[in-house]
Design a protein around this motif. Structure first.
Motif, short mmCIF file in Angstrom:
data_model
loop_
_atom_site.label_atom_id
_atom_site.label_comp_id
_atom_site.label_asym_id
_atom_site.label_seq_id
_atom_site.Cartn_x
_atom_site.Cartn_y
_atom_site.Cartn_z
N ARG A 146 -29.26 -68.34 108.93
CA ARG A 146 -28.74 -69.62 109.88
C ARG A 146 -29.46 -68.95 111.21
O ARG A 146 -28.88 -67.60 111.13
CB ARG A 146 -26.81 -69.82 110.10
CG ARG A 146 -26.12 -70.36 108.78
CD ARG A 146 -24.76 -69.86 109.57
NE ARG A 146 -23.98 -70.95 110.28
CZ ARG A 146 -23.32 -71.19 110.90
NH1 ARG A 146 -22.06 -70.44 110.37
NH2 ARG A 146 -22.45 -72.33 111.45
N ILE A 195 -28.85 -69.72 115.05
CA ILE A 195 -27.94 -70.59 115.80
C ILE A 195 -28.96 -70.59 117.43
O ILE A 195 -28.83 -69.16 117.54
CB ILE A 195 -26.59 -69.94 116.38
CG1 ILE A 195 -26.14 -69.87 114.57
CG2 ILE A 195 -26.01 -70.26 117.25
CD1 ILE A 195 -24.74 -69.88 114.90
N ALA A 227 -30.79 -78.05 123.87
CA ALA A 227 -30.06 -77.84 122.47
C ALA A 227 -30.17 -78.90 121.52
O ALA A 227 -30.90 -79.19 121.00
CB ALA A 227 -28.52 -78.45 122.86
N GLN A 228 -31.14 -80.22 122.62
CA GLN A 228 -31.77 -81.46 121.39
C GLN A 228 -32.75 -80.33 120.69
O GLN A 228 -33.19 -80.77 119.72
CB GLN A 228 -32.33 -82.06 122.71
CG GLN A 228 -31.56 -83.05 123.24
CD GLN A 228 -31.49 -84.25 124.30
OE1 GLN A 228 -32.98 -84.22 124.07
NE2 GLN A 228 -31.00 -84.85 125.04
N ARG A 250 -32.16 -78.57 117.81
CA ARG A 250 -31.37 -79.15 116.67
C ARG A 250 -32.70 -79.99 116.11
O ARG A 250 -33.07 -80.08 115.17
CB ARG A 250 -30.64 -80.50 116.90
CG ARG A 250 -29.39 -79.81 118.00
CD ARG A 250 -28.43 -80.75 117.77
NE ARG A 250 -26.72 -80.00 117.98
CZ ARG A 250 -26.14 -80.23 119.81
NH1 ARG A 250 -26.98 -81.16 119.93
NH2 ARG A 250 -25.26 -79.54 119.78
N ARG A 251 -33.77 -80.57 116.56
CA ARG A 251 -34.59 -81.24 116.09
C ARG A 251 -35.57 -80.13 115.50
O ARG A 251 -36.77 -80.51 114.80
CB ARG A 251 -35.59 -81.87 118.16
CG ARG A 251 -36.48 -82.81 116.90
CD ARG A 251 -37.15 -83.23 118.11
NE ARG A 251 -37.88 -83.29 119.46
CZ ARG A 251 -36.56 -82.95 120.43
NH1 ARG A 251 -35.86 -83.46 120.33
NH2 ARG A 251 -38.01 -81.93 121.41
N GLU A 296 -28.74 -74.47 114.69
CA GLU A 296 -27.95 -74.61 115.26
C GLU A 296 -27.66 -74.59 116.45
O GLU A 296 -28.05 -74.06 117.28
CB GLU A 296 -26.56 -74.29 114.15
CG GLU A 296 -26.69 -74.30 112.94
CD GLU A 296 -25.95 -73.34 112.07
OE1 GLU A 296 -24.36 -73.74 112.15
OE2 GLU A 296 -25.93 -72.76 111.46
N VAL A 297 -26.87 -74.94 117.24
CA VAL A 297 -26.32 -74.90 119.16
C VAL A 297 -24.98 -74.63 119.25
O VAL A 297 -23.87 -75.02 118.58
CB VAL A 297 -27.03 -76.43 119.22
CG1 VAL A 297 -26.52 -75.83 120.97
CG2 VAL A 297 -28.34 -76.71 119.66
#
Length: 229
Positions: free
Chosen positions: A45, A47, A56-57, A60-61, A65-66
């Motif tokens: 993972r 993060i 955050a955008q 994720r893009r 994960e955020v």
């Protein structure tokens, strides 16, 4: 063995405004660390710990994960280790605590997946608590000086000879901050260091150890990237 990479990325930066989103080599600085983490097979993972909606955008893009960090961990005085503890505690409460965590500061875009993988390998194979990356010291401590109250210079290390040729000096290293791999359940409760317990080191070359902190660091890395093409 479960491995989670954490990339701490606050929205604020005094030295370079919006530094973590600043374009470098055609993509945001933050993305370099996300992509390296995703290239390491052992990492399950990735993060991004942030307080910022735009970060955050972007995270994720690009497949991360955020974790929305608490407000008190988004200040200039906040310690990265406390943000790490917060992520681990949240994962632990959800029954998803990793056995190993990797910290990747977003300001080291030239670290390689192999640097990260080597830290993980050393941690597991040698049964260590923590591993960090180092580089050759920029200034050998045997060549440093102290000035007394009257401005008179003396060798910083008692008994050392600052005039010895470089080849005759003992090798010295410094933490470069590019990679930390550790077992989060063994983190000292009140410590500030991510290198703890039975620890190990992985040496990185200077050219991959550039830490982007000021405007001129972006210029240096852009130049290195052009030369590498």
């Amino acid at each position: 063995m479960s491995v989670t990479a954490v990339i701490p990325a606050r929205g604020g930066s005094k030295s370079v405004p919006r530094k973590n989103l600043r374009p470098l080599g055609g993509r945001p600085l933050l993305v370099w660390s996300i992509e390296v983490a995703r290239q390491v097979r052992a990492i399950d993972r990735v993060i991004v710990s942030t307080d910022d909606d735009e970060i955050a955008q972007v995270a994720r893009r690009h497949g991360a994960e955020v974790h929305r960090r608490s407000a008190h961990l988004a200040t200039d005085e906040a310690l990265v280790i406390d943000a790490i503890r917060e992520v681990f505690d949240e994962l632990n409460q959800g029954g998803e605590a990793p056995e190993v965590m990797v910290l990747l500061e977003p300001t080291y875009p030239l670290r390689s997946a192999q640097d990260v993988a080597e830290c993980l390998s050393r941690l597991v194979v040698q049964g260590l608590d923590s591993v960090a990356t180092f580089k050759a010291a920029e200034v050998n401590p045997h060549r440093t000086w102290r000035l007394d109250a009257r401005g008179r210079p003396t060798a910083f290390i008692d008994g050392s000879d600052p005039w010895l040729p470089r080849q005759a000096l003992p090798m010295a290293y410094q933490l470069n901050g590019a990679v930390y791999a550790f077992r989060p359940d063994r983190l000292p409760q009140d410590g500030k260091a991510l290198l703890f317990g039975r620890s190990g080191a992985v040496i990185m070359p200077a050219e991959r150890s550039v830490d982007i902190d000021r405007e001129h660091d972006f210029v240096i890395v852009e130049s290195l990237l052009r030369r590498a093409r």
